[in-house]
Design a protein around this motif. Structure first.
Motif, PDB file in Angstrom:
ATOM      1  N   GLY A 181       1.507  -8.176 -33.298  1.00  0.00           N
ATOM      2  CA  GLY A 181       2.865  -8.708 -33.181  1.00  0.00           C
ATOM      3  C   GLY A 181       3.475  -8.441 -31.815  1.00  0.00           C
ATOM      4  N   VAL A 182       3.223  -7.254 -31.279  1.00  0.00           N
ATOM      5  CA  VAL A 182       3.775  -6.918 -29.961  1.00  0.00           C
ATOM      6  C   VAL A 182       3.163  -7.817 -28.878  1.00  0.00           C
ATOM      7  CG1 VAL A 182       3.760  -5.127 -28.151  1.00  0.00           C
ATOM      8  CG2 VAL A 182       4.465  -4.552 -30.489  1.00  0.00           C
ATOM      9  N   ILE A 183       1.865  -8.009 -28.935  1.00  0.00           N
ATOM     10  CA  ILE A 183       1.202  -8.818 -27.902  1.00  0.00           C
ATOM     11  C   ILE A 183       1.618 -10.293 -28.016  1.00  0.00           C
ATOM     12  CG2 ILE A 183      -1.061  -9.565 -27.009  1.00  0.00           C
ATOM     13  CD1 ILE A 183      -0.054  -6.551 -26.437  1.00  0.00           C
ATOM     14  N   PRO A 224      14.028  -8.301 -24.924  1.00  0.00           N
ATOM     15  CA  PRO A 224      13.474  -7.545 -23.799  1.00  0.00           C
ATOM     16  C   PRO A 224      12.012  -7.116 -23.956  1.00  0.00           C
ATOM     17  CG  PRO A 224      14.813  -6.102 -25.164  1.00  0.00           C
ATOM     18  CD  PRO A 224      14.897  -7.474 -25.779  1.00  0.00           C
ATOM     19  N   LEU A 225      11.367  -7.490 -25.068  1.00  0.00           N
ATOM     20  CA  LEU A 225       9.988  -7.033 -25.308  1.00  0.00           C
ATOM     21  C   LEU A 225       9.033  -7.456 -24.187  1.00  0.00           C
ATOM     22  CD1 LEU A 225       7.922  -5.703 -27.239  1.00  0.00           C
ATOM     23  CD2 LEU A 225       7.759  -7.885 -28.440  1.00  0.00           C
ATOM     24  N   ALA A 226       9.199  -8.702 -23.717  1.00  0.00           N
ATOM     25  CA  ALA A 226       8.257  -9.234 -22.724  1.00  0.00           C
ATOM     26  C   ALA A 226       8.324  -8.478 -21.397  1.00  0.00           C
ATOM     27  CB  ALA A 226       8.523 -10.725 -22.508  1.00  0.00           C
ATOM     28  N   SER A 227       9.483  -7.928 -21.065  1.00  0.00           N
ATOM     29  CA  SER A 227       9.636  -7.224 -19.776  1.00  0.00           C
ATOM     30  C   SER A 227       9.596  -5.711 -19.901  1.00  0.00           C
ATOM     31  CB  SER A 227      10.972  -7.574 -19.125  1.00  0.00           C
ATOM     32  OG  SER A 227      11.201  -8.942 -19.157  1.00  0.00           O
ATOM     33  N   ALA A 228       9.489  -5.209 -21.109  1.00  0.00           N
ATOM     34  CA  ALA A 228       9.519  -3.743 -21.291  1.00  0.00           C
ATOM     35  C   ALA A 228       8.327  -3.125 -20.570  1.00  0.00           C
ATOM     36  CB  ALA A 228       9.462  -3.410 -22.783  1.00  0.00           C
ATOM     37  N   LEU A 254      17.619 -11.577 -34.172  1.00  0.00           N
ATOM     38  CA  LEU A 254      17.311 -10.227 -33.682  1.00  0.00           C
ATOM     39  C   LEU A 254      18.474  -9.592 -32.918  1.00  0.00           C
ATOM     40  CD1 LEU A 254      13.604 -10.879 -32.583  1.00  0.00           C
ATOM     41  CD2 LEU A 254      14.445 -10.021 -34.770  1.00  0.00           C
ATOM     42  N   TYR A 255      19.108 -10.348 -32.025  1.00  0.00           N
ATOM     43  CA  TYR A 255      20.203  -9.764 -31.244  1.00  0.00           C
ATOM     44  C   TYR A 255      21.418  -9.479 -32.123  1.00  0.00           C
ATOM     45  CZ  TYR A 255      17.566 -11.359 -27.080  1.00  0.00           C
ATOM     46  OH  TYR A 255      16.606 -11.573 -26.129  1.00  0.00           O
ATOM     47  N   GLU A 301      13.053  -5.709 -31.932  1.00  0.00           N
ATOM     48  CA  GLU A 301      11.888  -6.575 -31.678  1.00  0.00           C
ATOM     49  C   GLU A 301      10.576  -5.886 -32.051  1.00  0.00           C
ATOM     50  OE1 GLU A 301      12.334  -8.231 -27.716  1.00  0.00           O
ATOM     51  OE2 GLU A 301      13.928  -9.558 -28.422  1.00  0.00           O
ATOM     52  N   ALA A 302      10.501  -4.566 -31.918  1.00  0.00           N
ATOM     53  CA  ALA A 302       9.304  -3.843 -32.379  1.00  0.00           C
ATOM     54  C   ALA A 302       9.157  -4.006 -33.891  1.00  0.00           C
ATOM     55  CB  ALA A 302       9.385  -2.371 -31.995  1.00  0.00           C
TER      56      ALA A 302
END
Lengths: 198, 198
Positions: free
Chosen positions: A163-165, A175-179, B140-141, B155-156
């Protein structure tokens, strides 16, 4: 099957060891994996499809897992992943796994073949079957057995990182993509650690 | 834009309230969402595309989120999900969320439209953009803001449940695919609870 008059048939149609023998074996492997799935595909069957001697297939690829990874252009094989996971303190396993997945998927040239395989698994039942057999038998069940952890827990960990990938690179959720990696290790490490605790 | 001679154009090309007005609005909505994405699509633009008065669109759909959910045949809207999440003890929020996701995805008729939307988001950039804007801004937000939790943590949690649903219903990994709800609540509840803790 084993009674087929084997040896006379085994004469290759192409010169063994020719410049692109390896490529021809991989083309044959992709065809056989797609048709039979990962479990039922055999080195012998792939050799027959490629019109080469099985010994030549073994010369290029140690294992069926390695051949699958090469055929799908995966940058890393389960044989490489599993030792990295197991090598180090058990209480840092979650963190180690998160770092490994993030590192392997960070570079487009290693990430894209995996994303391509997942995309086809998501949209095509045959590809889904092939992916399922590979990911469970060659990776998840092996990890579960080595760590003495229920398979379901290992699959929960796989689901988290999958899910994260996908969220990071395919859906591109912010913000997941830039974390950055450290932020994600801190967030996800304890989750994986818990799933990998018997 | 606002200076276009509005009212004279607003005369619908089809009878308002005709038997399939709602269906025609949804067809127009799918077209507009696909073309403009979720953020830039407007009720006014969808009304224009459907050749109906904006007031009629509002008659059928309270919000843009609700219209998107109906257009994509999603069985549940963020407006319905968010109160369920927030209604109840905060320390059981993780468990409540896992139960809700499992319940909504258990029946094929509610699961399949979601899987279809995800499949197209995985394979088509335009669909990915539409899905991304919807899932982040409408769900999500909002959840992050209401709970006072960083967006990355929410998001996690989304990634965990996304992976579980894909692993269970698309990749069909065993034993994940056959695990019962209680087993999964016990396994995943604490993970979600941690992500939803400020």
């Amino acid at each position: 099957m084993s009674a087929e008059n084997g040896t006379s048939k085994r004469r290759p149609g192409r010169r063994p060891g020719s410049a692109d023998t390896r490529g021809e074996i991989l083309t044959a492997a992709r065809r056989v994996f797609a048709e039979k799935g990962f479990d039922k595909a055999t080195v012998r069957g792939i050799a027959r499809e490629a019109k080469v001697d099985p010994a030549l297939v073994h010369h290029y690829f140690d294992t069926k897992e390695g051949m699958f990874a090469a055929a799908m252009q995966l940058p890393i094989t389960p044989d490489e992943v599993i030792p990295v996971l197991l090598d180090g303190p058990r209480e840092e396993l979650g963190e180690r796994l998160v770092r490994l997945v993030l590192r392997v998927t960070a570079a487009p040239e290693t990430r894209e073949p995996m994303v391509a395989l997942i995309r086809s698994a998501m949209t095509n039942d045959q590809a889904a079957g092939m992916f399922r057999e590979f990911i469970t038998n060659a990776l998840l069940y092996q990890v579960a057995a080595r760590l003495g952890v229920p398979q379901l827990q290992v699959e929960a960990g796989f689901a988290q990182m999958f899910g994260v990938i996908m969220g990071r690179y395919v859906l591109k959720l912010e913000p997941l993509a830039s974390a950055d990696h450290e932020e994600l290790v801190e967030l996800l490490g304890p989750t994986l650690q818990r799933y990998f605790t018997p």
